[in-house]
Enzyme design. Structure first.
Site, PDB file in Angstrom:
ATOM      1  N   ASN A 168       7.272  16.286 -13.628  1.00 42.85           N
ATOM      2  CA  ASN A 168       6.264  16.692 -14.606  1.00 42.85           C
ATOM      3  C   ASN A 168       6.871  16.605 -15.993  1.00 42.85           C
ATOM      4  O   ASN A 168       7.462  17.570 -16.498  1.00 42.85           O
ATOM      5  CB  ASN A 168       5.779  18.108 -14.294  1.00 42.85           C
ATOM      6  N   GLU A 169       6.700  15.453 -16.582  1.00 51.25           N
ATOM      7  CA  GLU A 169       7.316  15.184 -17.874  1.00 51.25           C
ATOM      8  C   GLU A 169       6.579  15.946 -18.980  1.00 51.25           C
ATOM      9  O   GLU A 169       5.475  16.458 -18.752  1.00 51.25           O
ATOM     10  CB  GLU A 169       7.267  13.674 -18.156  1.00 51.25           C
ATOM     11  N   PRO A 170       7.182  16.030 -20.182  1.00 51.30           N
ATOM     12  CA  PRO A 170       6.534  16.733 -21.291  1.00 51.30           C
ATOM     13  C   PRO A 170       5.084  16.295 -21.447  1.00 51.30           C
ATOM     14  O   PRO A 170       4.781  15.103 -21.355  1.00 51.30           O
ATOM     15  CB  PRO A 170       7.370  16.311 -22.496  1.00 51.30           C
ATOM     16  N   SER A 172       2.729  17.489 -19.426  1.00 55.28           N
ATOM     17  CA  SER A 172       2.025  17.815 -18.179  1.00 55.28           C
ATOM     18  C   SER A 172       1.392  19.191 -18.318  1.00 55.28           C
ATOM     19  O   SER A 172       2.022  20.120 -18.821  1.00 55.28           O
ATOM     20  CB  SER A 172       3.005  17.874 -17.008  1.00 55.28           C
ATOM     21  N   THR A 187      14.527  10.321 -18.810  1.00 55.09           N
ATOM     22  CA  THR A 187      14.630  10.490 -17.352  1.00 55.09           C
ATOM     23  C   THR A 187      15.099   9.190 -16.722  1.00 55.09           C
ATOM     24  O   THR A 187      15.953   9.175 -15.837  1.00 55.09           O
ATOM     25  CB  THR A 187      13.245  10.884 -16.780  1.00 55.09           C
TER      26      THR A 187
END
Ligand code: F6R
Length: 637
Positions: A168-170, A172, A187
């Site tokens: 869940n990247e920034p 999300s 990532t």
């Protein structure tokens, strides 16, 4: 109840008053991992006693590996069965085949499932080989399957440098569920080592959502080492934000961050405990930390700090037992006395307050360098001074560093060789064709040997430039490194024996070594552990009574001022000379293979770091130097 939960409660005690997530700090990741594995094992057993399934959600990556190792141990030694366990993995790259060496399928089987008695039908890992149009339905089913089983009992998490949980990247949202997501550049960069370059890392992944994770009944997040300290601090002490999805855990009632000393080092109670804790133990070390912190805060040098500065910045208790005048002088002297232009000791002088002994005047010195270049990168100026002052300096390169030589460099040498000596046999030609065709790292003895030799000859050019005789240069080629792959072998007795032999042969008065204790997996960390094991073995030898060990920091991080025991200044000319000695390592210039996210070359990084340290000393009110190299003494007895 989990034993971990008995530790300090967040936001309640004075130390944790700024913390919004419960966390437990262990001395190192191994001890922390054992505690987590124990909690999981207890839960599995509890569920067994109730005849229930235990639903675990699992993470991949470097952080949980030791937890899995420990679970396998418990399975083998204590007979813990996984028959009642159902697992869901957090995520999987997309697209990727489950058989791919880098897939999370492969990871889970290689690190856990192959070694325990889990039923294959109870293993759920998002599939990376679906067709695009199947993904949405698949994700919905994944969610439903979890719910049908009564939800996740235990969720294991790592945390990415972007602050992600799962993938869940920034950005999300709190309500996100299992879905396809675009991976952040950072990532992908972190994964690039495993994939042999960022361009091989998939751009997307299927991940459980934030809301899927938050529904778990119990959550433990693992974070180890330097790379995680910033996001750990942000997640625990800052406001909840979708820019750091781990911060959503602040709203979960039963979650714990399990940390080591380094990953927790930015938390206020660790970094500046005087801000939250009324019972700080004030020794010279904590005083130095507090005073240098205050200098930064007030933009003042040590001797200009006033009582008012202390009072206004929550340090009034320091003034309770000692006058500020005396305190400032005490800390000033402590820092000032670390500075020396005589890293091997100053002959014929009073050494009471000097970092090194004056005697013996000429010392035998070993500089351990994990790769063939850390010596000049990390302590090139000090190395030069030791040689110039006539000490008997030996450089010991611990590993061959052959993985970090690019195919272009190897090819160049093969082409020169075959052109000049008219060697055109099949052997050389097939190696040349291989290298021309691909960027992959070849696990080929011949190619790796050429790479090793390239690094050895570069190292010799550099040590000759510093003024060292070739007989004082030693290449250990520690076997743990020689896997031919990025992932190294486990260390063995052979590695330690080689270390013991060289130390016993030289019988040094000084040992310098790369003290990158924070790096949990890298070669530097393995090399320093081997040195510690070796020191432990040799400590009863007579010559060891006179041996002092100095740790330098590698190309990445620096000691804090209070950790420094010796600071060696560099003049502008010495900085240029050091730069040149780094340039001899040509295979590592311009095309550094494992650069990480810092795009500067090694010499640039290190020059900036050395300059910055000199600036920090200057700001504290010390003499104004161009640059500095710093060391921490390691007491092994
Ligand atoms: C892996 C996952 C990720 C990792 C995170 C940290 O299943 O979901 O969130 O936990 O990227 O990775 P490491 O542990 O390798 O630093």
């Amino acid at each position: 109840m989990s034993k971990l939960l008995k530790h300090l409660k967040p936001g309640i005690t004075q130390e944790t008053r700024l913390e919004k997530i419960h966390n437990v700090i262990f001395d190192n990741s191994k001890i922390g991992s054992k505690a987590v594995a124990r909690e999981i094992a207890d839960l599995i057993k509890y569920k067994q006693s109730k005849n229930q399934k235990c639903i675990l959600s699992l993470a991949t990556g470097s952080s949980p590996i030791t937890v899995y190792e420990e679970l396998i141990n418990i399975h083998k030694k204590e007979g813990l069965s996984f028959k009642n366990v159902v697992t869901f993995n957090l995520d999987e790259y997309y697209p990727i085949s489950p058989n791919n060496a880098e897939s999370y399928h492969t990871f889970m089987y290689e690190n856990l499932f192959n070694y325990v008695d889990i039923d294959d039908n109870n293993v759920n890992i998002p599939r990376g080989d679906l067709k695009k149009n199947e993904i949405e339905k698949y994700c919905k089913n994944y969610e439903e399957k979890i719910e049908k089983l009564g939800g996740i009992d235990f969720q294991l998490l790592g945390i990415g440098r972007t602050g992600h949980i799962g993938f869940n990247e920034p950005g999300s949202s709190r309500n996100s569920i299992t879905r396809l997501i675009k991976l952040d550049y950072l990532t992908r960069q972190d994964a690039s080592k495993a994939f042999g370059g960022i361009y091989n890392v998939p751009k997307t992944a299927i991940t459980m959502g934030v809301s899927t994770i938050l529904k778990a009944k119990r959550i433990i997040l693992l974070a180890w080492g330097e790379n995680k300290k910033d996001v750990v601090f942000e997640s625990i002490e800052s406001e909840i934000t979708q820019n750091i999805t781990a911060s959503f855990l602040q709203k979960h009632k039963n979650s714990t961050f399990v940390l080591d000393k380094v990953s927790s080092s930015q938390l206020t109670r660790i970094e500046s405990p005087w801000l939250v804790d009324g019972n700080v133990k004030w020794d010279l070390n904590t005083k130095t930390r507090a005073v240098t912190w205050l200098c930064k805060k007030t933009n003042k040098s040590i001797l200009r700090l006033s009582l008012r500065d202390y009072i206004q910045n929550h340090l009034s208790e320091l003034a309770a037992n000692q006058s500020i005048h005396d305190l400032n002088i005490e800390v000033f002297n402590r820092v000032q006395r670390t500075i020396t232009g005589w890293p091997g000791g100053k002959p014929n002088s009073d050494d009471t307050y000097r970092p090194e002994r004056a005697k013996p005047e000429k010392k035998k010195v070993i500089i351990f360098s994990p790769h063939p270049d850390d010596d000049v990168i990390s302590m090139g100026g000090t190395f030069q001074r030791l040689v110039d002052h006539g000490h008997d300096v030996h450089v010991v390169y611990q590993t061959s560093g052959n993985i970090a030589v690019s195919n272009d460099s190897v090819l160049k040498f093969l082409e020169v060789y075959s052109d000049v000596f008219y060697v055109n046999d099949n052997f050389i030609n097939s190696a040349k064709n291989k290298l021309l065709d691909s960027n992959e790292i070849f696990d080929d003895k011949f190619i790796r040997e050429v790479a090793t030799k390239i690094r050895e000859k570069e190292a010799l050019a550099a040590t000759r430039y510093v003024g060292l005789n070739d007989k004082n240069v030693h290449f250990l080629r520690l076997p743990f490194y020689e896997s031919g792959k990025i992932v190294k072998n486990k260390t063995s007795k052979n590695d330690i024996d080689l270390m013991n032999q060289i130390i016993s042969k030289i019988k040094p008065h000084q040992i310098y070594a790369a003290g990158d204790l924070a790096d949990p997996h890298g070669t530097h960390a393995v090399c320093i552990k081997l040195l510690f094991q070796s020191l432990n073995k040799l400590k009863k030898e007579k010559f060891m009574n006179n041996c002092w060990v100095w740790l330098y920091r590698g190309a990445w991080h620096e000691w804090e001022i209070n950790e420094i025991d010796m600071a060696v200044p560099l003049s502008p000319q010495q900085v240029l000379k050091k730069r040149k000695s780094i340039f001899f390592h040509k295979s590592q210039n311009n095309t550094v293979m494992f650069q990480g996210d810092d795009k500067r070359e090694f010499w640039e990084r290190v020059e900036e770091r050395n300059r910055d340290l000199a600036k920090q000393y200057r700001n504290l009110g010390m003499a104004d130097y161009q640059a500095m190299e710093t060391f921490r003494r390691y007491h092994f007895k």
